[in-house]
Design an enzyme around this catalytic site. Structure first.
Site, PDB file in Angstrom:
ATOM      1  N   GLU A  28       1.381   4.564   7.398  1.00 36.45           N
ATOM      2  CA  GLU A  28       0.304   3.993   6.600  1.00 36.45           C
ATOM      3  C   GLU A  28      -0.412   5.082   5.790  1.00 36.45           C
ATOM      4  O   GLU A  28      -0.250   6.277   6.055  1.00 36.45           O
ATOM      5  CB  GLU A  28      -0.700   3.298   7.529  1.00 36.45           C
ATOM      6  CG  GLU A  28      -0.091   2.211   8.415  1.00 36.45           C
ATOM      7  CD  GLU A  28       0.159   0.909   7.678  1.00 36.45           C
ATOM      8  OE1 GLU A  28      -0.036   0.874   6.449  1.00 36.45           O
ATOM      9  OE2 GLU A  28       0.549  -0.076   8.327  1.00 36.45           O
TER      10      GLU A  28
ATOM     11  N   ASN B  83       0.829  -1.210   0.000  1.00 31.97           N
ATOM     12  CA  ASN B  83       0.000   0.000   0.000  1.00 31.97           C
ATOM     13  C   ASN B  83       0.863   1.261   0.000  1.00 31.97           C
ATOM     14  O   ASN B  83       0.391   2.346   0.323  1.00 31.97           O
ATOM     15  CB  ASN B  83      -0.958  -0.004   1.195  1.00 31.97           C
ATOM     16  CG  ASN B  83      -0.242   0.002   2.541  1.00 31.97           C
ATOM     17  OD1 ASN B  83       0.992  -0.046   2.597  1.00 31.97           O
ATOM     18  ND2 ASN B  83      -0.997   0.069   3.630  1.00 31.97           N
TER      19      ASN B  83
ATOM     20  N   HIS C  28       3.279   2.043   1.978  1.00 32.77           N
ATOM     21  CA  HIS C  28       3.755   2.570   3.261  1.00 32.77           C
ATOM     22  C   HIS C  28       5.275   2.468   3.327  1.00 32.77           C
ATOM     23  O   HIS C  28       5.878   1.586   2.717  1.00 32.77           O
ATOM     24  CB  HIS C  28       3.081   1.878   4.455  1.00 32.77           C
ATOM     25  CG  HIS C  28       3.558   0.491   4.754  1.00 32.77           C
ATOM     26  ND1 HIS C  28       2.766  -0.614   4.605  1.00 32.77           N
ATOM     27  CD2 HIS C  28       4.746   0.024   5.222  1.00 32.77           C
ATOM     28  CE1 HIS C  28       3.437  -1.691   4.965  1.00 32.77           C
ATOM     29  NE2 HIS C  28       4.649  -1.333   5.331  1.00 32.77           N
TER      30      HIS C  28
END
Length: 249
Positions: free
Chosen positions: A143, A136, A138
């Protein structure tokens, strides 16, 4: 931004280790920012080989790790203290007093975060920060939707990150729910950043990081604005990139 694409993981690991070796050769008391996860393990193995072959000396080097799980004892074999010892520190001549990893067992966790940023500042700042990247996008444990200005802080781990890390634990329930991580603000202050990624599962995150809109939804996208970023990929991780934008090494 400089993008290098390697034939395979072994070549990527070798290239990354060569860049670290060059940094230490140019500045023996370099401050290294280090990462955990599966991606940098090959680089650490290459660095150990270089040390054993007397090509590199870590005696004046200081290291700062990106993150550590909260409330996981350092003796636990899934702690990042354990990981770094097992993959690098036990096999090189870095001094124990020059190794810094966030203390996830600290009683005053907020103070630990402030202290960690101050230690980096007192050391003179990170010369080269090694980063991996999540599916994702990160970086560290920053995050999606992260505040780009954040310094070191405590983060609640996303379910997707816990699932990705569950392979290192006996079960998903054993994965800690919180961690201390250097924030994007802390990472961005590094003089040089080296981002490593391998595998087709990282191709979309790399594409979004390099070509996408800079947005907290894609934490690594902020790296587009860094003055000295090198991205090292294998062919699979680079599969969505325009070949004119990278150099094959």
């Amino acid at each position: 931004m400089k993008i290098l694409v390697c034939e395979n993981y072994d070549k990527l690991s070798e290239k990354a280790a060569q860049i670290i070796m060059s940094q230490i050769t140019l500045k023996s008391n370099s401050i290294l920012g280090l990462a955990t996860g599966s991606t940098p393990i090959g680089m650490y193995k290459k660095l150990v080989e270089m040390y054993e072959n007397k090509m590199i000396d870590f005696s004046d080097v200081k290291t700062f790790n990106l993150d550590e799980y909260q409330n996981l004892p350092i003796s636990n074999d899934q702690s990042y203290h354990y990981f770094m010892d097992d993959n690098l520190f036990n096999y090189i001549n870095v001094k124990r007093e020059n190794i810094y990893i966030p203390n996830g067992m600290a009683n005053d966790i907020e103070n630990e975060c402030i202290k960690y940023d101050n230690l980096i500042k007192e050391a003179g700042g990170i010369d080269i920060q090694v980063l991996g990247i999540g599916n994702n996008a990160h970086i560290g444990f920053n995050e999606p939707t992260v505040n780009f200005e954040k310094k070191t802080y405590v983060v609640e781990l996303e379910e997707s990150t816990k699932i990705a890390n569950a392979r290192f634990f006996n079960s998903l329930d054993e994965v800690p729910s919180k961690a201390i991580t250097m924030g994007i603000g802390s990472i961005f202050e590094s003089k040089k950043i080296m981002l490593l990624a391998t595998g087709e599962n990282k191709a979309k995150a790399i594409y979004d990081t390099i070509y996408g809109k800079v947005t907290p939804e894609v934490p690594a996208s902020i790296l587009q604005f860094h003055d000295d970023l090198i991205v090292i990929l294998d062919k699979e991780a680079a599969s969505l990139l325009n070949p004119k934008d990278y150099k094959v090494v």
